[in-house]
Write a protein that holds these residues in place. Structure first.
Motif, PDB file in Angstrom:
ATOM      1  N   THR A 281       0.836  -1.197   0.000  1.00 27.42           N
ATOM      2  CA  THR A 281       0.000   0.000   0.000  1.00 27.42           C
ATOM      3  C   THR A 281       0.869   1.245   0.000  1.00 27.42           C
ATOM      4  N   HIS A 282       0.311   2.321  -0.579  1.00 26.08           N
ATOM      5  CA  HIS A 282       0.973   3.625  -0.434  1.00 26.08           C
ATOM      6  C   HIS A 282       0.171   4.507   0.522  1.00 26.08           C
ATOM      7  N   ARG A 283      -0.859   3.928   1.107  1.00 27.73           N
ATOM      8  CA  ARG A 283      -1.728   4.678   2.007  1.00 27.73           C
ATOM      9  C   ARG A 283      -1.344   4.453   3.474  1.00 27.73           C
ATOM     10  N   ASP A 284      -1.864   5.317   4.339  1.00 31.30           N
ATOM     11  CA  ASP A 284      -1.650   5.201   5.787  1.00 31.30           C
ATOM     12  C   ASP A 284      -2.733   4.288   6.340  1.00 31.30           C
ATOM     13  N   LEU A 285      -2.438   2.994   6.469  1.00 28.11           N
ATOM     14  CA  LEU A 285      -3.460   2.047   6.906  1.00 28.11           C
ATOM     15  C   LEU A 285      -3.874   2.286   8.356  1.00 28.11           C
ATOM     16  N   GLU A 286      -2.949   2.710   9.191  1.00 30.29           N
ATOM     17  CA  GLU A 286      -3.326   2.973  10.579  1.00 30.29           C
ATOM     18  C   GLU A 286      -4.304   4.139  10.646  1.00 30.29           C
ATOM     19  N   GLY A 287      -4.116   5.127   9.763  1.00 33.53           N
ATOM     20  CA  GLY A 287      -5.079   6.226   9.681  1.00 33.53           C
ATOM     21  C   GLY A 287      -6.429   5.753   9.188  1.00 33.53           C
ATOM     22  N   LYS A 288      -6.426   4.835   8.229  1.00 30.32           N
ATOM     23  CA  LYS A 288      -7.687   4.301   7.702  1.00 30.32           C
ATOM     24  C   LYS A 288      -8.402   3.449   8.754  1.00 30.32           C
ATOM     25  N   ILE A 289      -7.620   2.809   9.636  1.00 29.55           N
ATOM     26  CA  ILE A 289      -8.224   2.065  10.748  1.00 29.55           C
ATOM     27  C   ILE A 289      -8.952   3.034  11.677  1.00 29.55           C
ATOM     28  N   GLU A 291     -10.200   5.827  10.902  1.00 22.38           N
ATOM     29  CA  GLU A 291     -11.373   6.355  10.190  1.00 22.38           C
ATOM     30  C   GLU A 291     -12.472   5.308  10.042  1.00 22.38           C
ATOM     31  N   GLY A 292     -12.159   4.055  10.386  1.00 24.17           N
ATOM     32  CA  GLY A 292     -13.160   3.001  10.311  1.00 24.17           C
ATOM     33  C   GLY A 292     -13.334   2.400   8.932  1.00 24.17           C
ATOM     34  N   VAL A 293     -12.357   2.599   8.028  1.00 29.10           N
ATOM     35  CA  VAL A 293     -12.497   2.070   6.669  1.00 29.10           C
ATOM     36  C   VAL A 293     -11.507   0.932   6.392  1.00 29.10           C
ATOM     37  N   PHE A 294     -10.737   0.546   7.409  1.00 30.92           N
ATOM     38  CA  PHE A 294      -9.878  -0.629   7.263  1.00 30.92           C
ATOM     39  C   PHE A 294      -9.883  -1.378   8.583  1.00 30.92           C
ATOM     40  N   ARG A 295     -10.044  -2.692   8.488  1.00 30.04           N
ATOM     41  CA  ARG A 295     -10.175  -3.517   9.686  1.00 30.04           C
ATOM     42  C   ARG A 295      -8.837  -3.673  10.397  1.00 30.04           C
ATOM     43  N   GLU A 296      -8.848  -3.446  11.707  1.00 36.70           N
ATOM     44  CA  GLU A 296      -7.622  -3.558  12.491  1.00 36.70           C
ATOM     45  C   GLU A 296      -7.139  -5.003  12.560  1.00 36.70           C
ATOM     46  N   ASP A 297      -8.096  -5.959  12.676  1.00 35.51           N
ATOM     47  CA  ASP A 297      -7.684  -7.358  12.771  1.00 35.51           C
ATOM     48  C   ASP A 297      -7.054  -7.839  11.467  1.00 35.51           C
ATOM     49  N   LEU A 298      -7.545  -7.349  10.324  1.00 33.54           N
ATOM     50  CA  LEU A 298      -6.933  -7.706   9.036  1.00 33.54           C
ATOM     51  C   LEU A 298      -5.547  -7.078   8.922  1.00 33.54           C
ATOM     52  N   TYR A 299      -5.425  -5.840   9.392  1.00 36.80           N
ATOM     53  CA  TYR A 299      -4.131  -5.143   9.339  1.00 36.80           C
ATOM     54  C   TYR A 299      -3.046  -5.943  10.056  1.00 36.80           C
ATOM     55  N   TYR A 300      -3.358  -6.431  11.246  1.00 38.58           N
ATOM     56  CA  TYR A 300      -2.354  -7.178  12.000  1.00 38.58           C
ATOM     57  C   TYR A 300      -2.092  -8.549  11.397  1.00 38.58           C
ATOM     58  N   ARG A 301      -3.094  -9.104  10.717  1.00 38.17           N
ATOM     59  CA  ARG A 301      -2.896 -10.380  10.045  1.00 38.17           C
ATOM     60  C   ARG A 301      -1.972 -10.221   8.841  1.00 38.17           C
ATOM     61  N   LEU A 302      -2.108  -9.096   8.128  1.00 39.17           N
ATOM     62  CA  LEU A 302      -1.273  -8.835   6.946  1.00 39.17           C
ATOM     63  C   LEU A 302       0.110  -8.322   7.325  1.00 39.17           C
ATOM     64  N   ASN A 303       0.166  -7.606   8.441  1.00 40.08           N
ATOM     65  CA  ASN A 303       1.374  -6.873   8.822  1.00 40.08           C
ATOM     66  C   ASN A 303       2.214  -7.657   9.821  1.00 40.08           C
ATOM     67  N   VAL A 304       2.392  -8.957   9.578  1.00 43.19           N
ATOM     68  CA  VAL A 304       3.259  -9.748  10.447  1.00 43.19           C
ATOM     69  C   VAL A 304       4.686  -9.217  10.360  1.00 43.19           C
ATOM     70  N   VAL A 305       5.120  -8.917   9.125  1.00 45.27           N
ATOM     71  CA  VAL A 305       6.413  -8.268   8.899  1.00 45.27           C
ATOM     72  C   VAL A 305       6.176  -7.061   8.006  1.00 45.27           C
ATOM     73  N   ALA A 306       6.701  -5.915   8.405  1.00 43.61           N
ATOM     74  CA  ALA A 306       6.525  -4.681   7.634  1.00 43.61           C
ATOM     75  C   ALA A 306       7.846  -4.295   6.972  1.00 43.61           C
ATOM     76  N   LEU A 307       7.792  -4.006   5.669  1.00 45.32           N
ATOM     77  CA  LEU A 307       8.955  -3.517   4.930  1.00 45.32           C
ATOM     78  C   LEU A 307       8.571  -2.196   4.268  1.00 45.32           C
ATOM     79  N   LYS A 308       9.408  -1.184   4.423  1.00 47.20           N
ATOM     80  CA  LYS A 308       9.111   0.129   3.845  1.00 47.20           C
ATOM     81  C   LYS A 308      10.145   0.489   2.791  1.00 47.20           C
ATOM     82  N   LEU A 309       9.684   0.725   1.570  1.00 47.64           N
ATOM     83  CA  LEU A 309      10.592   1.102   0.483  1.00 47.64           C
ATOM     84  C   LEU A 309      10.912   2.587   0.547  1.00 47.64           C
TER      85      LEU A 309
END
Length: 451
Positions: A281-289, A291-309
């Motif tokens: 993503t190029h978006r701020d997912l924590e901000g979207k969480i 705002e209520g437009v992205f699920r926090e439980d999905l975020y943590y499931r996807l974000n086991v390891v975070a890499l930033k380019l």
């Protein structure tokens, strides 16, 4: 590039000058090979790689320009510096127009030689292979910057596991390229790599694209469709722009990640899948969480390891490598006899802002190559390409999002915020229309006409 790893081939038929120049180059920490003739230089190149070739112009049999012509034919990416006497300066200038990186006029200061070789090294080709000889996993990642090397080291460690990875970074930084590298470095490398842009597929089709559908599941479903999860079975599924996934589909994706099985649209049974998910993503997912437009439980499931380019501006030492890589690829595709950039053109590339990151650089290089009329791309052409580059145009997915937002806003204004009327005009049922309004954070009551 580690200076100690850079390899210079020095060519001169004068043994004293050869020895003196070799000492000057070696003092900078470079590995220096020497050759007493053009013919010996070609033999040395066949035996060992070189990052820069420095040659005297006037030599018996094969002079410096004849050597350059042969080197260019065999090793087109190898920068060549020619040492010349005052009498041949006009010829040397002409040589630069033919693709020679640069020239030095005798007598020259040692600092001039070192500076010119450093400049040429910035053009010397590609990412180093790993020490274990398995560098193919990072194919396509053109870099030598410390930031990227650190990131790639992390990616290599992550690839050895089956953990979900979330890649973040601005548009155009190369998130899919990194995802492919992780796939190649993993135990799943023999399996498929399947990519999907979650923001580029209409919401009503995305579920079917991901999970498949049965024949007759909906209007137009004339046959059974496996979906991308099944296509990626045994391999890696890359979910690009995961931040644009609609909330209802986020729930279903979370269930798939938890249960390791999918249920195609219109099917009463679930199908097991063995897929490693890499998202970006190029978006701020924590901000979207928040705002209520992205699920926090999905975020943590996807974000086991975070890499930033990093942005391209944060890895400017990679610009010459990337520019040469893109130029060679584009020149080959178009059949153009273009071998490099002039020194001031390269400096312009190095100092540009690159709001569109690596994707913008690739566009600029392609435009320069297409319009080039000589082997070396001049400054004016680079400046023109940068000023006219289409980075100001949005991506197709962003253009579609902007159109949908504007279209929905106009509908709500037209109907005074009446959702039933707006949905009817849009030819969508009310449930689907409400989802679209939620996606674009549009509140119907804000459009009601106040008398």
């Amino acid at each position: 590039m580690n200076p100690g790893n850079a390899r210079i081939l020095l060519v001169d038929d004068d043994p004293d000058l050869l020895h003196l120049t070799r000492l000057r180059l070696a003092s900078a920490g470079w590995q220096v090979d020497t050759a007493a003739s053009g013919e010996a230089a070609l033999s040395a190149l066949a035996a060992h790689r070189a990052d820069v070739l420095v040659t005297d112009w006037q030599m018996p049999k094969m002079d410096g320009m004849a050597l350059f012509d042969e080197v260019r034919r065999r090793y087109p990416a190898l920068p060549v510096i020619i040492i010349t006497a005052h009498g041949t300066v006009p010829d040397a200038v002409e040589a630069v127009s033919r693709g020679v990186f640069g020239y030095l006029v005798k007598p020259f200061e040692g600092s001039e030689l070192l500076a010119k070789v450093k400049q040429a090294l910035s053009l010397s080709a590609v990412a180093p292979a790993s020490d274990d000889g398995e560098g193919a996993w990072r194919k396509g990642v053109i870099s030598r910057s410390p930031q990227m090397e650190e990131l790639l080291a992390e990616a290599r460690l992550v690839a050895a596991t089956d953990a979900s990875v979330l890649i973040s970074g601005e548009s155009g930084t190369g998130k899919e390229v990194l995802a492919q590298a992780i796939h190649r470095a993993s135990s799943r490398s023999n399996g498929p790599f399947v990519a999907v842009n979650c923001g580029a597929i209409p919401e009503n089709l995305l579920e079917s694209e991901l999970f498949g559908h049965e024949k007759g599941a909906f209007t137009g479903a004339a046959s059974r469709h496996n979906g991308l999860f099944l296509e990626a079975d045994g391999g890696t599924l890359f979910l690009d722009e995961i931040g644009d996934m609609p909330l209802p589909l986020q729930v279903k994706l979370l269930r798939v990640l938890q249960e390791r099985e999918i249920r195609p649209v219109g099917s009463a049974r679930s199908v097991p899948v063995n897929v490693r998910v890499v998202s970006a993503t190029h978006r701020d997912l924590e901000g979207k969480i928040r705002e209520g437009v992205f699920r926090e439980d999905l975020y943590y499931r996807l974000n086991v390891v975070a890499l930033k380019l990093p942005t391209l501006a944060e890895r400017r030492e990679d610009i010459p490598l990337l520019a040469r890589h893109f130029l060679e690829r584009v020149a080959s595709r178009y059949g153009k006899d273009v071998s490099g950039f002039s020194q001031d053109a390269l400096e312009a590339l190095m100092t540009a802002s690159w709001r569109g990151n690596v994707r913008q650089l690739a566009n600029v290089v392609e435009q320069c190559c297409v319009l080039a009329t000589s082997p070396v791309i001049p400054l004016a052409l680079v400046q023109k390409a940068i000023s006219e580059d289409t980075v100001s145009l949005p991506s197709l997915a962003e253009a579609r999002r902007q159109f949908e937002h504007d279209y929905l806003s106009r509908l709500l204004r037209l109907t005074g915020g009446n959702v039933a009327d707006a949905a009817r005009i849009a030819d969508r049922n009310r449930t689907e229309f409400y989802r679209l309004l939620q996606k674009y954070e549009l509140t119907p009551t804000a459009f009601k006409v106040v008398n």
